[in-house]
Design a protein around this motif. Structure first.
Motif, PDB file in Angstrom:
ATOM      1  N   HIS A 331      10.635 -16.082  40.816  1.00  0.00           N
ATOM      2  CA  HIS A 331      11.350 -17.134  40.118  1.00  0.00           C
ATOM      3  C   HIS A 331      12.115 -18.021  41.049  1.00  0.00           C
ATOM      4  O   HIS A 331      12.054 -19.246  40.958  1.00  0.00           O
ATOM      5  N   LEU A 351      -6.149 -15.964  32.528  1.00  0.00           N
ATOM      6  CA  LEU A 351      -6.294 -15.073  31.377  1.00  0.00           C
ATOM      7  C   LEU A 351      -7.691 -15.331  30.816  1.00  0.00           C
ATOM      8  O   LEU A 351      -7.935 -16.335  30.172  1.00  0.00           O
ATOM      9  N   SER A 354      -8.180 -16.176  27.122  1.00  0.00           N
ATOM     10  CA  SER A 354      -7.458 -17.286  26.517  1.00  0.00           C
ATOM     11  C   SER A 354      -8.173 -18.588  26.834  1.00  0.00           C
ATOM     12  O   SER A 354      -8.952 -18.670  27.778  1.00  0.00           O
ATOM     13  N   LEU A 362       0.545 -22.005  31.420  1.00  0.00           N
ATOM     14  CA  LEU A 362       1.230 -20.707  31.467  1.00  0.00           C
ATOM     15  C   LEU A 362       2.396 -20.693  32.447  1.00  0.00           C
ATOM     16  O   LEU A 362       3.448 -20.099  32.193  1.00  0.00           O
ATOM     17  N   LEU A 365       5.537 -23.648  31.235  1.00  0.00           N
ATOM     18  CA  LEU A 365       5.820 -23.837  29.813  1.00  0.00           C
ATOM     19  C   LEU A 365       7.128 -24.581  29.568  1.00  0.00           C
ATOM     20  O   LEU A 365       7.291 -25.243  28.550  1.00  0.00           O
ATOM     21  N   GLY A 372      12.717 -23.343  24.727  1.00  0.00           N
ATOM     22  CA  GLY A 372      11.672 -22.341  24.559  1.00  0.00           C
ATOM     23  C   GLY A 372      10.645 -22.683  23.506  1.00  0.00           C
ATOM     24  O   GLY A 372       9.645 -22.003  23.365  1.00  0.00           O
ATOM     25  N   TYR A 373      10.871 -23.765  22.759  1.00  0.00           N
ATOM     26  CA  TYR A 373       9.894 -24.163  21.744  1.00  0.00           C
ATOM     27  C   TYR A 373       8.792 -24.987  22.400  1.00  0.00           C
ATOM     28  O   TYR A 373       9.062 -25.792  23.283  1.00  0.00           O
ATOM     29  N   LEU A 374       7.557 -24.768  22.005  1.00  0.00           N
ATOM     30  CA  LEU A 374       6.449 -25.468  22.647  1.00  0.00           C
ATOM     31  C   LEU A 374       5.925 -26.596  21.775  1.00  0.00           C
ATOM     32  O   LEU A 374       5.802 -26.445  20.570  1.00  0.00           O
TER      33      LEU A 374
ATOM     34  N   ARG B 203       4.658 -20.350  18.771  1.00  0.00           N
ATOM     35  CA  ARG B 203       5.184 -21.666  19.101  1.00  0.00           C
ATOM     36  C   ARG B 203       6.266 -21.657  20.167  1.00  0.00           C
ATOM     37  O   ARG B 203       6.886 -22.670  20.410  1.00  0.00           O
ATOM     38  N   THR B 204       6.553 -20.505  20.760  1.00  0.00           N
ATOM     39  CA  THR B 204       7.592 -20.516  21.785  1.00  0.00           C
ATOM     40  C   THR B 204       7.049 -20.007  23.109  1.00  0.00           C
ATOM     41  O   THR B 204       6.005 -19.373  23.170  1.00  0.00           O
ATOM     42  N   ARG B 205       7.811 -20.301  24.131  1.00  0.00           N
ATOM     43  CA  ARG B 205       7.453 -19.858  25.462  1.00  0.00           C
ATOM     44  C   ARG B 205       7.382 -18.337  25.505  1.00  0.00           C
ATOM     45  O   ARG B 205       6.482 -17.754  26.067  1.00  0.00           O
ATOM     46  N   TYR B 206       8.359 -17.706  24.847  1.00  0.00           N
ATOM     47  CA  TYR B 206       8.372 -16.250  24.875  1.00  0.00           C
ATOM     48  C   TYR B 206       7.090 -15.675  24.280  1.00  0.00           C
ATOM     49  O   TYR B 206       6.485 -14.752  24.829  1.00  0.00           O
ATOM     50  N   ARG B 208       4.122 -16.978  24.152  1.00  0.00           N
ATOM     51  CA  ARG B 208       3.027 -17.169  25.100  1.00  0.00           C
ATOM     52  C   ARG B 208       3.106 -16.112  26.199  1.00  0.00           C
ATOM     53  O   ARG B 208       2.105 -15.558  26.630  1.00  0.00           O
ATOM     54  N   VAL B 211       1.749 -12.697  25.023  1.00  0.00           N
ATOM     55  CA  VAL B 211       0.292 -12.620  25.029  1.00  0.00           C
ATOM     56  C   VAL B 211      -0.235 -12.534  26.462  1.00  0.00           C
ATOM     57  O   VAL B 211      -1.160 -11.774  26.760  1.00  0.00           O
ATOM     58  N   ALA B 212       0.377 -13.291  27.362  1.00  0.00           N
ATOM     59  CA  ALA B 212      -0.078 -13.277  28.765  1.00  0.00           C
ATOM     60  C   ALA B 212       0.121 -11.898  29.374  1.00  0.00           C
ATOM     61  O   ALA B 212      -0.774 -11.343  30.006  1.00  0.00           O
ATOM     62  N   ILE B 225       5.996 -15.053  35.494  1.00  0.00           N
ATOM     63  CA  ILE B 225       6.568 -14.553  34.241  1.00  0.00           C
ATOM     64  C   ILE B 225       7.281 -13.232  34.514  1.00  0.00           C
ATOM     65  O   ILE B 225       6.713 -12.342  35.145  1.00  0.00           O
TER      66      ILE B 225
END
Ligand SMILES: Nc1ncnc2c1ncn2[C@@H]1O[C@H](COP(=O)(O)OP(=O)(O)OP(=O)(O)O)[C@@H](O)[C@H]1O
Ligand SMILES: [Mg+2]
Lengths: 508, 336
Positions: A331, A351, A354, A362, A365, A372-374, B203-206, B208, B211-212, B225
């Motif tokens: 990070h 992935l 995916s 990925l 994001l 945190g909303y995409l 719908r959120t980064r978390y 995603r 799943v990753a 991540i």
């Protein structure tokens, strides 16, 4: 060309007007292909041209949608899932598939274990494995677990497996993409030996020099269509490239651009050690492309992973613009703008289950929404941009990454790393499995990034790439940087001398 | 050029049918089929009252299974949820019996908050043991399953823990038995939890990241991540979902014992798998999970209403369902 392969040599395997569609998307259009006894036949084409698909059809892993396969002149329906091996047809897959929990010798004899009095004869199988590996000049331990091997060694095991099966027809889908020049030479020696015995090979590769060196005939595919089949001897690299791309290619490498000497140092690594790497020190300035050369196993990837915080370090400092970067913290490294592109796209890069969008964004994001909303819209726009910028070609936009052609996977991976807009970009094997046309695009792209003031490290086992692209080249050997070459010093011979340990200078 | 025109045409045709993802649709098709079977078995079955009843009763498993969807999508497994229900419920009731706060409304609010915190804490413990302790989730949660169950037995001294305050009881009862705009509260809660969970997962980064991590933790790590944090949070989400289920469970009976929630982990996992989430991680289907929970409850209901299968076979039937679901999943994967 092999004199035995006269025009009259019998055709052992042929495809007649073969077409193939996946879920209604056609990828092969009425392709003809003939393989003669005792020839090495190159199959060339851009990424996604359909080479792997044709190879899979000719070895029974896929069934053609229409058209027929002739084995020794007889129309045949090849049995699926590798059962064509019983007919002497063996394939080395591009994305190879070894069971990770088996040992090398177990996987070599998988499905045809040798028994004595009903008990597995492990001793014999181990000895036999050793013999085949030695022939290939591979030092892989026959008792090692597959999961513990490097990609190159896995590839060697895959090759050993095919060669040990007494096949009449061997398909090799980019077998050398992950091999060093030396390993490639050993492989070619074995291939030629088998050809003398009448074995036929289909060789898929993006390395034009290898194709010129090894093969007897070349077939070129473009966009799923057959373009030309001709003896290799009447072609040259240039003409093959033109047939593949369908246009004339300008120079592969862009003009080199030296950063001025008073340009700021962007990345500085001092005295870095890991378990294997010892005392590595180097700087990269703004706008510079620094190459890392060396034999496979010389510690380049380990060093780069340590720089990028993916691996812990036992000593040393890494700093970006003078600010130290804490050890073993991806990070923190990302935040200061270091990005690392892995060379292992299948296990560490993408992935495979995916789609393209999920893979592309990925790592970045944060850029696609707040708190945190995409935002799907912003992600879709990013994909559109990346597809254009990196020329990612898929016929079906919703295909999962694992089903994209190898080269397009590589482009997607590169695009994914670039999405983070890094300042220091470490690219490990940038063009593995990529066709010439795209290679050229990627080189120009890297060069443009450097002109924009980014600092780039290119780790590559392809010597021409390092020489054509980099203004300085660090050579590693057995975990140490044995020299950093500049200007006139950057040549194939000189780099080889350093990487073989014949020459050495203290790192600058 | 005719060849590529052909291709364009076939692809246009092929597309419409490929838009349907069989794996996503399968659980809903199964649900529809069950409804038809149920209606044939007993006309009372299809009545709104009966169906609302079934949905209400599925609430505990459904809500727990939503949490399990996160844990399973991230590639882990939590076997401790059934014991956790018993443990968290015991603490909640003991706290309400303690009389620490005089005002009943305040007391209830505090108890709700405490329940959520304890649930989250239990989940956090599971998460830290698996990630920081690097113990296989199967073993780690097998251990905490024993611990939570054992603690409950000890707290209850082998008997039952019952909510004593009548005032609190009356105040709390509507949380399970009440309705909002005519819809039973548990159903409203299921919907709310699912909508929030679906939002988080898709719908959120978390989401995603979950799943990753579940599909390939190496790829996740190389993409920067924080793998362990993502996994731990999934366990915490599971804990919170268990706590929400407890909030509905306590007003229903007003008591718990050491046998509360036995085998609920099996039912939750079954619901998740029946809903189409892959047990090996990497894909989560929240709405499918809810559908799976309904299916489990419906099967029980149909067995009760029909006369030809003994309701004592419910456990066996539910066990069979998970195996069938796996077989169906695998055949669908192979086809696509
Ligand atoms: N199983 C599959 N499902 C859907 N599409 C597929 C599948 N396999 C291949 N394709 C598609 O078929 C096309 C041809 O792919 P193929 O792998 O044959 O290319 P290739 O010539 O080997 O390319 P590369 O040089 O990149 O390896 C691509 O567009 C790819 O996405
Ligand atoms: Mg290919």
């Amino acid at each position: 060309m092999n004199p035995d392969v006269a025009d009259g040599a019998p055709v052992v395997l042929a495809a007649r007007r073969v077409s193939k569609s996946f879920n209604g998307v056609q990828v092969l259009f009425s392709v003809n292909f003939e393989l003669r006894a005792g020839e090495i036949h190159a199959l060339m084409g851009e990424n996604g041209a359909g080479k792997s698909t044709l190879v899979k059809i000719l070895s029974g892993f896929e069934q053609p949608t229409s058209g027929e396969i002739l084995l020794d002149g007889q129309p045949t329906k090849l049995p699926p899932n590798g059962q064509a091996e019983a007919l002497g047809i063996v394939i080395i897959h591009q994305e190879f598939n070894l069971a990770e929990h088996l040992t090398v010798s177990e996987s070599l004899f998988l499905g045809r274990e040798v028994t004595r009095f009903g008990v597995l004869d492990r001793k014999f199988m181990r000895a036999e494995t050793r013999r085949v590996l030695d022939q290939l000049g591979s030092h892989v331990d026959e008792n090692a677990l597959i999961s513990s091997l490097s990609i190159a060694d896995k590839q060697m095991v895959e090759i050993a497996k095919a060669i040990s099966r007494d096949a009449r027809i061997i398909f090799m889908d980019e077998p050398t993409a992950v091999l060093s020049r030396e390993e490639t030479n050993y492989l070619f020696r074995q291939v030629r030996k088998l050809r003398e015995r009448g074995t036929s090979f289909v060789f898929v590769s993006h390395k034009l020099d290898e194709v010129m060196e090894l093969t007897d005939r070349v077939t070129v595919l473009r966009d799923g269509q057959w373009v030309k089949t001709a003896p290799t001897s009447i072609l040259d690299g240039e003409s093959i490239a033109q047939l593949m791309v369908g246009r004339e290619l300008s120079s592969l490498y862009p003009a080199k651009q030296e950063p001025s000497v008073d340009e700021d140092v962007m990345l500085s690594v001092a005295g870095l050690s890991t378990q294997y790497v010892q005392d590595a020190s180097f700087d990269v300035r703004k706008g510079e492309i620094l190459g890392f050369s060396g034999l496979i196993g010389s510690g380049r990837t380990e060093l780069m992973e340590a720089v990028a915080g993916l691996r812990s370090r036992t000593a040393g400092e890494v700093s970006v613009r003078g600010t130290p970067v804490p050890a073993g913290d991806v990070h923190a490294a990302n935040r200061v703008g270091i990005a690392y592109m892995t060379k292992d796209r299948k296990h560490k890069g993408l992935l495979l289950n995916s789609g393209m969008t999920a893979n592309l964004t990925l790592q970045s994001l944060d850029r696609h929404g707040e708190h945190g909303y995409l935002s799907p819209k912003s992600e879709a726009a990013a994909l559109e941009r990346a597809r254009r910028r990196f020329d990612i070609r898929v016929r079906d936009g919703r295909v999962v990454a694992g089903r994209m052609s190898g080269g397009n996977q590589q482009k997607l991976l590169l695009a994914k790393v670039m999405e983070t807009e890094p300042d220091v970009i470490i690219i490990d094997e940038p063009t593995r499995g990529i066709d010439v046309g795209t290679k050229q695009q990627i080189y120009h792209f890297i060069s443009a990034l450097a002109r924009d003031g980014k600092s780039i490290i290119v780790v590559s086992s392809e010597m021409p790439e390092i020489i054509g692209l980099c203004t300085r080249v660090a050579v590693m050997r057995e975990g140490r940087i044995v020299g950093i070459l500049e200007g006139e010093e950057i040549s194939e011979q000189e780099i080889m001398r350093y990487s073989a340990g014949l020459k050495k200078k203290t790192a600058a | 050029m005719t060849a590529s025109e052909d291709a364009a045409e076939t692809s246009a045709r092929g597309r419409t049918w490929r838009d349907i993802d069989l794996r996503a649709v399968a659980p809903f098709a199964a649900l529809a089929l069950l409804l038809i079977v149920g209606a044939l078995v007993n006309p009372n079955f299809i009545g709104l009252n009966n169906l609302a009843n079934v949905a209400t009763r599925s609430a505990f498993i459904a809500i727990i299974a939503v949490g399990a969807t996160f844990v399973i999508s991230s590639g882990d497994l939590d076997l401790s949820v059934g014991s956790m229900v018993a443990f968290v419920a015991s603490i909640m009731i003991l706290f309400m019996n303690s009389g620490a706060i005089a005002d009943p409304s305040l007391m209830l609010a505090a108890a709700v908050a405490l329940t959520i915190i304890i649930g989250a804490g239990c989940g956090l413990a599971n998460g830290l043991i698996t990630t920081v302790g690097r113990i296989e989730p199967f073993i780690a949660t097998l251990g905490t399953m024993g611990i939570y169950r054992g603690l409950t037995t000890w707290l209850s001294q082998g008997g039952a823990i019952t909510l004593r305050e009548p005032e609190l009881q009356t105040l709390y009862r509507p949380a399970y038995f009440g309705t909002i705009l005519g819809v039973p509260v548990p159903i409203v809660v299921i919907l709310a939890v699912t909508i929030v969970a679906a939002f988080v997962l898709y719908r959120t980064r978390y989401g995603r990241h979950v799943v990753a991590v579940g599909s390939n933790s190496d790829v996740a790590r190389y993409s920067g991540i924080p793998v362990n944090r993502v996994r731990t949070i999934a366990f915490v989400i599971q804990g919170v979902c268990v706590a929400i289920a407890v909030l509905l469970y306590v007003p229903r009976l007003g008591s718990t014992s050491a046998t509360t929630g036995i085998l609920w982990e099996l039912q939750a996992i079954t619901a998740v798998v029946v809903g189409g989430t892959a047990l090996k991680g990497g894909a989560g289907r929240v709405w499918g999970t809810i559908c799976g929970a309904f299916i489990l409850e419906l099967v029980g209901n149909i067995m009760l209403l029909s006369n030809f299968i003994s309701e004592y076979l419910i456990g066996a039937i539910q066990g069979a369902i998970i195996i069938i679901a796996m077989l169906v999943q695998r055949s669908l994967v192979r086809k696509s």
